[in-house]
Design an enzyme around this catalytic site. Structure first.
Site, PDB file in Angstrom:
ATOM      1  N   ARG A   1       0.785  -1.243   0.090  1.00 52.49           N
ATOM      2  CA  ARG A   1       0.011  -0.022  -0.093  1.00 52.49           C
ATOM      3  C   ARG A   1       1.078   1.200   0.032  1.00 52.49           C
ATOM      4  O   ARG A   1       1.975   1.252   0.612  1.00 52.49           O
ATOM      5  CB  ARG A   1      -0.787  -0.063   1.307  1.00 52.49           C
ATOM      6  CG  ARG A   1      -1.863   1.132   1.418  1.00 52.49           C
ATOM      7  CD  ARG A   1      -2.911   0.881   0.180  1.00 52.49           C
ATOM      8  NE  ARG A   1      -4.197   1.788   0.981  1.00 52.49           N
ATOM      9  CZ  ARG A   1      -5.122   1.882  -0.061  1.00 52.49           C
ATOM     10  NH1 ARG A   1      -5.201   1.711  -1.257  1.00 52.49           N
ATOM     11  NH2 ARG A   1      -6.210   2.661   0.630  1.00 52.49           N
TER      12      ARG A   1
ATOM     13  N   THR B   1      -9.726   0.174  -9.862  1.00 53.00           N
ATOM     14  CA  THR B   1      -8.807  -0.554  -9.344  1.00 53.00           C
ATOM     15  C   THR B   1      -8.784  -1.973 -10.005  1.00 53.00           C
ATOM     16  O   THR B   1      -9.637  -2.257 -11.144  1.00 53.00           O
ATOM     17  CB  THR B   1      -9.185  -0.809  -7.729  1.00 53.00           C
ATOM     18  OG1 THR B   1      -9.367   0.287  -7.105  1.00 53.00           O
ATOM     19  CG2 THR B   1      -8.276  -2.181  -7.218  1.00 53.00           C
TER      20      THR B   1
ATOM     21  N   GLN C   1      -4.005   8.081  -4.002  1.00 51.10           N
ATOM     22  CA  GLN C   1      -4.426   7.283  -2.875  1.00 51.10           C
ATOM     23  C   GLN C   1      -4.607   8.023  -1.537  1.00 51.10           C
ATOM     24  O   GLN C   1      -5.251   7.753  -0.780  1.00 51.10           O
ATOM     25  CB  GLN C   1      -3.520   6.237  -2.712  1.00 51.10           C
ATOM     26  CG  GLN C   1      -4.069   4.842  -2.306  1.00 51.10           C
ATOM     27  CD  GLN C   1      -4.769   3.837  -3.431  1.00 51.10           C
ATOM     28  OE1 GLN C   1      -6.045   3.974  -3.250  1.00 51.10           O
ATOM     29  NE2 GLN C   1      -4.130   3.890  -4.460  1.00 51.10           N
TER      30      GLN C   1
END
Ligand code: DON
Length: 573
Positions: A107, A382, A421
């Site tokens: 991430r 995504t 993000q």
């Protein structure tokens, strides 16, 4: 021995449940690719048939599932730029043939200069533009570090051979498939418009590529070459890092070369739940996906869903009520585990689920309290891909740029798109309002912190044997999409293609609405749900769940690409 690849159109496999299917795509080299495929030895299913083929070729060359996932991931960064990426991040769940499982967290992280108040304008007011559509929205990318970590620990073939297909696809070019042509054409005047480097990379001097035209991405190919030749250093140090830092200066962003050099992917223990004798292996925080799904499955285990019937009013009601409860807990507790201690054990326990189950009325919708917490903005782009190899090793990957094409900004000279993000952090401490902002502390931006995700790459096993690999894009709907694919397989015994194709619905506590895919439920079912006090909205499509199931009798790996993704393909060998 070169194995068979039986391509069967989705319609044949799925019968009445099939939704729209697609014309088979063509891979470089001319092979026709399909939504459904069976492989005696291995299988890759992704949003891009070309990328699935790159991964399947790695399997056929003796690579394992991790190798194939890495090759597929790099190829998607070329052929599926809306979400395939090297400028974003995500999660990989790995199950070994002996049943051991692990996860790789790649991430994005907040840069060192990030702060809780970074999304406020000069008057102190929350700014959605800064939060989602500025260079402040870019997190330090994790994909290359994640793939390098996974490869170093679990890969088999040489790294170079896994990146090289993407180097070639971008350098030699590829024929633009239908879905990509449509998607790029819509983006040139919108998402890419503020960024000349993006328009230059993804159009012909501002004119969109038509389906079948050949597209080359030379800057991206040079960046991928550096990654191929230098591993993670080819991205986080040297020329690529200085191009990213220069792009940050140009656009007023925060990421420095020091942030890039410091980025580390992390191996984490998976969340593992048990559901009707099946093992559900999924992603722990900083994704909310695994914990929320296990919480829902534990609640639902106490109901006879099969007797209720698939997508009947009773079924939709019970599943919705479990969603409502899990999403409330998500908002209350979950964030980056390096910063926040969530009560994961309790949230995923059978006893807690039993307590929650008692609060569900058989025929009345519960309420959701807007004053407690509301949902944050999330967009809809995504991508998920699934891999199984000849040994039974399985890999489930979901990664993303957050919005479609992320921020929309290509790094000048480096040819890849930046994520946005940071928009997954809460916008302003304490600001929780009816427009959908959350201000709870667990997911407030801090230097080096990872933003909370919903991505839920998952693997299902039973009696020590691999059953399925599942996952999906779709922001918060991801968790509910994966949940329903799992229920379709376990409770209703559907084939994987039926399970993927079946209409889906979504509830996320707030807003207090069940969204149902277009034509997803009969009018009588909607009416019955409204009679129980639910608000039902019929909308667009929900997720794209590219999945694999293993047939224990024949050993076949059965790939099921989701027809909701136009360029998707399952490629077995
Ligand atoms: O990490 C997350 O949960 C979101 N940033 C994912 C965004 C997404 O799925 C958009 N896709 N379709």
């Amino acid at each position: 021995m070169r194995a068979i690849r039986v391509a069967v159109l989705a319609l044949v496999l799925t019968g009445a449940c099939a939704r729209s299917t697609q014309a088979p795509a063509t891979a470089p080299g001319g092979a026709a690719l399909s939504l459904s495929s069976q492989g005696q030895h291995g299988m890759v299913v992704s949003a891009s048939a070309i990328a699935s083929k790159a991964g399947s070729d790695v399997l056929a060359a003796g690579g394992n599932a991790v190798d194939a996932a890495i090759a597929t991931g790099f190829a998607l960064a070329v052929t599926y730029p809306a979400a395939g990426n090297i400028g974003g991040g995500g999660f990989m769940v790995i199950r070994m043939p002996d049943g051991r499982a692990t996860t790789i967290d790649f991430r994005e992280k907040a840069p060192a200069a990030a702060s809780a108040e970074m999304f406020l304008d000069s008057t102190g007011a929350y700014s959605s533009r800064i939060h989602h559509r500025s260079h402040y929205a870019v997190g330090v990318p994790g994909t290359v570090a994640g793939f390098a970590l996974a490869h170093g620990k679990y890969g088999k073939l040489a790294w170079k051979s896994l990146v090289d297909p993407a180097v070639k696809l971008s350098g030699d070019g590829f024929d633009v498939p239908k879905g990509l042509a449509a998607s790029l054409s819509g983006s040139i005047k919108r998402t890419f418009a503020p960024y000349p480097a993006s328009v230059a990379a993804y159009s012909k001097n501002g004119t969109a590529y038509a389906e079948g035209e050949h597209m080359k991405l030379p800057d991206l190919s040079r960046t991928l070459t550096r990654i191929r030749d230098r591993g993670r250093d080819g991205f986080y140090l040297g020329e690529t890092a200085s191009l990213i830092a220069a792009e940050m200066k140009r656009g007023g962003g925060l990421i420095t070369e020091a942030d890039l050099a410091a980025y580390q992917a992390k191996e984490r223990s998976p969340v593992i739940g048990k559901y009707r004798g099946y093992e559900v292996i999924s992603m722990p925080p900083p994704s909310s996906g695994g914990a929320s799904m296990v919480e829902m499955l534990n609640i639902l285990e106490g109901f006879d869903l099969k007797a209720a019937g698939h997508n009947t009013p009773k079924y939709v009601h019970l599943v919705t009520e479990s969603m409502r409860r899990a999403f409330l807990d998500r908002a209350r507790y979950l964030g980056d585990p390096d910063f926040v201690n969530a009560p994961l054990e309790r949230l995923t326990s059978k006893t807690y689920a039993a307590e929650l189950r008692k609060t569900i009325s058989p025929d009345h919708a519960s309420s959701s309290e807007p004053a407690q917490v509301t949902q944050a903005y999330e967009s809809d782009e995504t991508t998920h891909f699934s891999v199984v190899d000849a040994s039974g090793m399985a890999v489930s990957v979901t990664y993303t740029l957050e919005a479609g094409y992320g921020l929309g900004a290509v790094v000048g000279g480096a040819g890849f798109l930046l994520n946005n993000q940071m928009g997954d952090f809460n916008g302003k401490p304490g600001l929780t309002d009816s427009t959908g902002l959350i201000g709870t502390p667990a997911n407030i931006a801090k230097p080096g912190k990872r933003m909370l995700s919903s991505m839920s790459p998952s693997i299902i096993a039973k009696d020590g044997k691999l059953v399925a690999v599942v996952g999906s894009p779709g922001g918060r709907t991801i968790i509910n999409t994966v949940l329903q694919v799992v229920l379709n397989v376990i409770d209703f015994g559907m084939t994987m293609q039926d399970a993927v194709n079946a209409p889906r619905f979504h509830h996320q506590w707030l807003p207090n609405v069940i969204s149902v895919e277009k034509d997803g439920l009969p009018a009588a079912t909607v009416k019955a749900l409204e009679g129980m006090g639910h608000v039902v909205k019929l909308g667009g499509q929900q997720g794209t769940a590219h999945s694999i199931m293993v047939d224990w009798k024949t050993g076949m790996r059965i790939g099921a690409a989701d027809p909701r993704d136009r360029d998707a393909g399952a490629v077995g060998y």
